[in-house]
Design a protein around this motif. Structure first.
Motif, mmCIF file in Angstrom:
data_model
loop_
_atom_site.group_PDB
_atom_site.id
_atom_site.type_symbol
_atom_site.label_atom_id
_atom_site.label_comp_id
_atom_site.label_asym_id
_atom_site.label_seq_id
_atom_site.Cartn_x
_atom_site.Cartn_y
_atom_site.Cartn_z
ATOM 1 N N SER A 26 0.830 -1.210 0.000
ATOM 2 C CA SER A 26 0.000 0.000 0.000
ATOM 3 C C SER A 26 0.868 1.265 0.000
ATOM 4 O O SER A 26 2.030 1.223 0.426
ATOM 5 N N ARG A 48 1.263 -7.808 5.805
ATOM 6 C CA ARG A 48 0.708 -8.586 6.932
ATOM 7 C C ARG A 48 -0.477 -9.405 6.447
ATOM 8 O O ARG A 48 -0.887 -10.356 7.093
ATOM 9 N N LEU A 76 4.412 -6.850 11.737
ATOM 10 C CA LEU A 76 5.358 -6.223 12.676
ATOM 11 C C LEU A 76 4.784 -6.088 14.081
ATOM 12 O O LEU A 76 5.511 -5.763 15.016
ATOM 13 N N ASN A 102 9.478 0.569 6.090
ATOM 14 C CA ASN A 102 8.489 1.568 5.669
ATOM 15 C C ASN A 102 7.131 1.442 6.369
ATOM 16 O O ASN A 102 6.442 2.432 6.583
ATOM 17 N N TYR A 178 1.731 8.354 17.988
ATOM 18 C CA TYR A 178 2.321 8.281 16.636
ATOM 19 C C TYR A 178 3.578 9.148 16.560
ATOM 20 O O TYR A 178 4.634 8.684 16.097
ATOM 21 N N SER A 213 1.558 12.864 2.070
ATOM 22 C CA SER A 213 1.296 12.103 0.841
ATOM 23 C C SER A 213 -0.025 11.360 0.949
ATOM 24 O O SER A 213 -0.367 10.833 2.010
ATOM 25 N N THR A 215 -2.185 8.540 0.933
ATOM 26 C CA THR A 215 -2.091 7.074 1.084
ATOM 27 C C THR A 215 -3.260 6.604 1.947
ATOM 28 O O THR A 215 -4.155 7.380 2.257
#
Ligand SMILES: NC(=O)c1ccc[n+]([C@@H]2O[C@H](COP(=O)([O-])OP(=O)(O)OC[C@H]3O[C@@H](n4cnc5c(N)ncnc54)[C@H](OP(=O)(O)O)[C@@H]3O)[C@@H](O)[C@H]2O)c1
Length: 308
Positions: A26, A48, A76, A102, A178, A213, A215
């Protein structure tokens, strides 16, 4: 090529290179897989969810039939998955030129990983810390290899509160968790570089961020009112995922990149533009915090880095 606008065209032939991209199904990871494989690298697209991983591969192969992409499962947020992935990787591949860490999650409600870590720090930092440490022998065996960690402009608001690192004492805020995890990505990057240098290794550790960006990263806040109100503005500011991935792609393959550098978009406030070297906040360079985080990460993930 001009050093000013570093683009896909600047990527050299990558034939013979093996590159792992975490979260390759993704957003930025997907675009990076596309670019590396078009330039001839063998890319290990980790996902995943294998269904999503295979679909991403199918779409890329439909456009570039020669692309060499192997899809492998990696969650992860689960140390046993990290271990299984590493074992499978070592059974099947002999070299690792680039490990592009990433994958990430952002602004999620409080949750824990399989191993009980706060989910954002657990996925974004602890998972990648364990992965990198367990792949160290393959990286050491590959001449001129690299580890690239993906941080964020949000790291500027991060804090390393070691007394409440995983919000054990409460006060969980999705945004703060985050930001902290993205500061952790940078502390890890710089400490890893220092340890590579100390041990005289031919590996570098580099960081990158994509500015803003478009996404799937905002999935956890998309129903919130404030997000729906600001979305039209965000979609004007945000650059495409293909543009946003360029800093991490450059950090991964540009021959001029040096260990310990940080790449981001060169436009206004690093929100968009072509990748250049950028600076992270002074707290990200704290050796004291980096060492402390390293020790905690080794203990909690049970991953001891063996540099020799
Ligand atoms: N987009 C931006 O503006 C922006 C800004 C700053 C930093 N970043 C950073 O850029 C990186 C990539 O994010 P993105 O924007 O491309 O978002 P994205 O489209 O949501 O992609 C994130 C990827 O990470 C994967 N992932 C999530 N949790 C995982 C786990 N537990 N184990 C393995 N993989 C997992 C996702 O898999 P699923 O598809 O299965 O969920 C997906 O493949 C992240 O580190 C993020 O923090 C992005």
């Amino acid at each position: 090529m001009s050093g000013k606008k570093w683009t896909y065209e600047n990527i050299q032939d990558l034939t013979g290179k093996t590159i792992i991209v975490t979260g390759g199904n993704s957003g930025l990871g997907y675009e990076a897989v596309k670019m590396f494989s078009r330039k001839g690298a063998l890319v290990i697209l980790t996902a995943r969810d294998m269904k999503k991983g295979r679909k991403a591969k199918r779409v890329i192969k439909a456009e570039f039939p020669k692309a060499r992409i192997d899809v492998m499962e990696l969650d992860l947020a689960d140390l046993s998955s990290v271990k299984n992935f590493v074992n499978d990787f070592k059974d099947n591949y002999e070299r690792l030129d680039v490990l592009l860490n990433n994958a990430g999650i952002m602004w999620c409600p409080y949750d824990r990983t399989k191993d009980g870590f706060e989910s954002q720090l657990g996925t974004n930092h602890f998972g990648h810390f364990a992965l990198t440490g367990q792949l160290l022998d393959v990286l050491m065996a590959t001449k001129g290899s690299r580890v690239v960690n993906v941080s964020s402009l949000g790291h500027r608001n991060g804090v390393m509160d070691f007394d409440n690192l995983q919000f054990e004492k409460g006060g969980y805020k999705p945004t703060q968790a985050y930001f902290n995890s993205k500061l952790a990505n940078l502390l890890f990057t710089y400490e890893l570089q220092r340890r590579f240098e100390k041990n005289g290794l031919d590996i570098i550790s580099v960081a990158a961020h994509p500015g803003g960006s478009a996404t799937n990263l905002s999935r956890h806040v998309e129903t919130k009112l404030w997000f729906r109100i600001t979305k039209p503005l965000l979609s004007i500011i945000a650059q495409s995922a293909a543009q946003g991935t360029l800093p991490e792609v450059r950090a991964s393959v540009d021959r001029n990149v040096k260990g310990g550098l940080y790449y981001g978009p060169g436009g206004f406030n690093e929100m968009r533009g072509y990748p250049i070297i950028v600076q992270s906040i002074k707290e990200s360079h704290s050796r004291k915090d980096a060492k402390k985080l390293w020790k905690i990460s080794e203990e909690l993930t049970g991953t001891k880095y063996k540099f020799k």
